[in-house]
Enzyme design. Structure first.
Site, short mmCIF file in Angstrom:
data_model
loop_
_atom_site.label_atom_id
_atom_site.label_comp_id
_atom_site.label_asym_id
_atom_site.label_seq_id
_atom_site.Cartn_x
_atom_site.Cartn_y
_atom_site.Cartn_z
N HIS A 170 0.89 -1.25 -0.02
CA HIS A 170 -0.04 0.02 0.02
C HIS A 170 1.04 1.22 0.07
O HIS A 170 1.94 1.20 0.46
CB HIS A 170 -0.98 0.00 1.13
CG HIS A 170 -1.97 0.89 1.11
ND1 HIS A 170 -2.07 2.29 1.37
CD2 HIS A 170 -3.43 0.67 0.78
CE1 HIS A 170 -3.23 2.89 1.31
NE2 HIS A 170 -4.03 1.85 0.93
N ASP A 213 -7.83 -5.55 -0.06
CA ASP A 213 -8.24 -6.38 -1.13
C ASP A 213 -7.82 -7.95 -1.05
O ASP A 213 -8.19 -8.70 -1.82
CB ASP A 213 -7.63 -5.84 -2.53
CG ASP A 213 -8.23 -4.44 -2.77
OD1 ASP A 213 -7.63 -3.56 -2.94
OD2 ASP A 213 -9.47 -4.26 -2.82
C1 SDX Z 1 -6.35 0.11 -2.87
O1 SDX Z 1 -4.42 4.41 -1.95
C2 SDX Z 1 -5.45 3.94 -1.30
O2 SDX Z 1 -5.80 4.40 -0.23
C3 SDX Z 1 -5.96 2.67 -2.24
C4 SDX Z 1 -6.98 1.86 -1.29
C5 SDX Z 1 -8.40 2.68 -1.02
O3 SDX Z 1 -8.88 2.17 -0.27
O4 SDX Z 1 -8.46 3.68 -1.96
O5 SDX Z 1 -6.66 1.37 -0.14
C6 SDX Z 1 -7.37 0.65 -2.19
O6 SDX Z 1 -5.85 0.41 -4.08
C7 SDX Z 1 -5.26 -0.91 -2.12
C8 SDX Z 1 -4.19 -1.29 -2.96
C9 SDX Z 1 -4.51 -2.44 -3.83
N1 SDX Z 1 -3.62 -2.90 -4.78
C10 SDX Z 1 -2.97 -4.16 -5.00
O7 SDX Z 1 -2.98 -4.92 -4.00
C11 SDX Z 1 -1.99 -4.08 -5.85
C12 SDX Z 1 -0.58 -4.77 -5.47
N2 SDX Z 1 -0.23 -3.70 -4.55
C13 SDX Z 1 1.00 -2.79 -5.35
O8 SDX Z 1 0.95 -2.85 -6.80
C14 SDX Z 1 1.62 -1.87 -4.71
O9 SDX Z 1 1.74 -2.36 -3.35
C15 SDX Z 1 0.65 -0.52 -4.60
C16 SDX Z 1 0.28 -0.23 -5.82
C17 SDX Z 1 -0.55 -0.68 -3.56
C18 SDX Z 1 1.51 0.71 -3.98
O10 SDX Z 1 2.37 0.88 -4.80
P1 SDX Z 1 3.53 1.88 -4.40
O11 SDX Z 1 3.12 2.75 -3.36
O12 SDX Z 1 3.81 2.87 -5.52
O13 SDX Z 1 4.95 1.16 -4.02
P2 SDX Z 1 6.02 0.75 -5.41
O14 SDX Z 1 5.22 -0.10 -6.32
O15 SDX Z 1 6.78 1.81 -5.40
O16 SDX Z 1 6.58 -0.67 -4.32
C19 SDX Z 1 7.63 -0.46 -3.53
C20 SDX Z 1 8.45 -1.64 -3.55
C21 SDX Z 1 8.70 -1.88 -4.90
O17 SDX Z 1 10.15 -2.84 -4.92
P3 SDX Z 1 11.53 -2.06 -5.02
O18 SDX Z 1 11.50 -1.31 -6.37
O19 SDX Z 1 11.61 -1.04 -3.92
O20 SDX Z 1 12.64 -3.02 -5.00
O21 SDX Z 1 7.48 -2.54 -3.18
C22 SDX Z 1 7.46 -3.53 -4.21
C23 SDX Z 1 7.64 -3.02 -5.34
O22 SDX Z 1 8.13 -3.83 -6.18
N3 SDX Z 1 6.10 -4.07 -4.13
C24 SDX Z 1 5.63 -5.29 -4.06
C25 SDX Z 1 4.28 -5.18 -4.11
N4 SDX Z 1 3.89 -4.05 -3.76
C26 SDX Z 1 4.85 -3.23 -3.83
N5 SDX Z 1 6.33 -6.46 -4.41
C27 SDX Z 1 5.38 -7.43 -4.70
N6 SDX Z 1 4.01 -7.45 -4.47
C28 SDX Z 1 3.72 -6.51 -4.11
N7 SDX Z 1 2.15 -6.44 -4.29
#
Ligand code: SDX
Length: 444
Positions: A320, A378
């Protein structure tokens, strides 16, 4: 002076106004700092470009407060979520979705008389214009219900002209009530259309969640009474999804609304944004992921994929932007999931043991621990919604149904701000500098 220069103004300037100093090109610039009631202070950069000729640069808005709001506060490190100061756990344990709607819209939990009045106003707007039924027949039966929601909700502005004048507070309030009231009806119609069953009209004798289950699952051929345990679980799920500060879809609604677009069009824009798998589409993607993993034995292979930078696979329902601790909604969602599975006798859902084992393994894995990746709302919602009888394609529709109150409350807060201006970000331009036109015959 307003809290953030030319936009919403409620935090008045004080004598001991905090400030920050920016040194740029051997010049010092003083930028005001404002304090919220809780949470991080903000540096007001409204005048930065005018004073320095520089923009700030923050793609993804990881460090940018786009507005001032009194609706919802999230502390990502503490795993705290407050709606108008009330913890989500207490609203979910003690209240219902309609009272949460009243709280978000009007700022306070309703007393008994206010609740009855609000419930009556919502109930009186649950039907949609009969001609809207014809929209559905234009869609293929296998259209994704979110595609239908984007289209039909946007089309509400073609029917309800008497609540599209955003300069009239009475019309804004009616539009807010209409959105909250009609989303369950439209969502149920999208579901019924996708399974080839006739639409079911709302019943005024049922509560909000029971009415939604009735519109989704009753058929003309037999009596249907919503199961109160499942209706309570549905209502709880709506509360958990109601609002969440300035997430992507809420920011979309605010930006659309900042141009003066009508509320129905703004909510349609929010639905479109929520559909993405990185946002509200994650509940559908998370269940599909659990089904693809299939068994606990396959989890290590998928955890390895999620950690592999060359593999686009991510653990859906994990991570998140704000929560670097457990999403408090996920904790309640997990409890809700077990209760529903037990109530419907689906506690043998093969996805549940995979989800629980995946959660345990991920939370002990250095990669996830280091990045503070926890299950979000989720992760368990898909298993619960499937147990309630919904197909995967309806999961994000249910998220949109519940989030409508958050979108409309945030939109209303913005519209009511006398300092509100159109949102218009700038950019770091890295394209070609000015160059002369080249005739076709002279091109290589
Ligand atoms: C919702 O914003 C909100 O409030 C949203 C929400 C709401 O109520 O409105 O809470 C609802 O959208 C919840 C989130 C649902 N999405 C997912 O579950 C999809 C999977 N999660 C991700 O794609 C990700 O975690 C996000 C999109 C939720 C957040 O992305 P960020 O903050 O841009 O973080 P990032 O992509 O920069 O990740 C940071 C690191 C990265 O690794 P490094 O480059 O540092 O090595 O964490 C890793 C990412 O690769 N990472 C994950 C991961 N999420 C982040 N690695 C594996 N699996 C994951 N799910």
């Amino acid at each position: 002076m307003s809290a953030s220069g030319g936009s919403q103004g409620s935090a008045p300037a004080t004598d001991n106004q905090k400030s920050s100093t920016l040194r740029l090109d051997d010049k010092e610039h003083t930028l005001p700092v404002y304090q919220g009631s809780i949470g991080p202070d903000v540096i007001d950069i409204t005048r930065l470009y005018g004073d320095t000729g520089y923009f700030t640069f923050d793609p993804g808005f990881t460090s940018t407060a786009s507005c001032e709001s009194k609706l919802t506060y999230i502390d990502g490190d503490e795993g705290l979520l407050l709606h108008r100061g009330y913890p989500i756990e207490e609203l979910a344990d003690n209240g219902n979705f309609l009272e949460t709607c009243h709280l978000l819209l009007y700022g306070e939990l309703p007393n008994a008389a206010q609740f009855e009045d609000f419930k009556q106003r919502v109930t009186m707007h649950t039907m949609v214009h009969e001609q809207m039924h014809r929209f559905f027949t234009g869609f293929r039966r296998d259209a994704h219900p979110m595609a239908i929601m984007v289209g039909v909700v946007g089309a509400l502005s073609a029917f309800y002209h008497d609540s599209t004048d955003i300069t009239d507070p009475v019309q804004c309030d009616i539009a807010s009530i209409r959105m909250i009231a009609k989303m369950p009806t439209i969502a149920a119609m999208a579901f019924k259309y996708s399974i080839g069953q006739p639409f079911t009209y709302p019943r005024n004798d049922l509560d909000y969640a029971s009415n939604f289950l009735h519109m989704c699952f009753s058929v003309p051929c037999e009596k249907y009474e919503p199961d109160p345990v499942l209706a309570a679980a549905m209502d709880n799920i709506f509360i958990l999804h109601a609002d969440h500060e300035q997430n992507a879809s809420t920011s979309t609604v605010r930006l659309a609304g900042s141009s003066g677009a009508n509320p129905f069009a703004c909510i349609s824009a929010g639905i479109a944004c929520l559909w993405g798998p990185a946002h509200g589409g994650a509940n559908e993607a998370a269940l599909q992921m659990l089904e693809e993993i299939g068994s606990v034995d396959n989890i290590p292979e998928y955890v390895k994929k999620a950690k592999d930078k060359d593999d686009p696979f991510r653990l859906m329902g994990f991570g998140h932007r704000v929560y670097k601790n457990y999403d408090p909604r996920a904790v309640i969602m997990q409890k809700n999931c077990h209760e529903v599975l037990e109530a419907v006798g689906a506690d043998k859902d093969p996805a549940l043991p995979v989800a629980m084992a995946l959660e345990k393994i991920a939370l002990e894995d250095e990669y996830f621990v280091e990045r503070k990746l926890y299950p979000n709302i989720d992760f368990y919602s898909g298993i619960t919604l499937r147990a309630l009888g919904f197909p995967t394609s309806m999961f994000t529709v249910l998220f949109a149904l519940a989030r409508t109150v958050g979108w409309i409350a945030q939109w209303k807060e913005m519209i009511e701000d006398p300092d509100q201006r159109i949102g218009r970000p700038r950019q770091l331009y890295t394209g070609p500098a000015k160059r002369p036109y080249v005739k076709m015959e002279d091109r290589k």
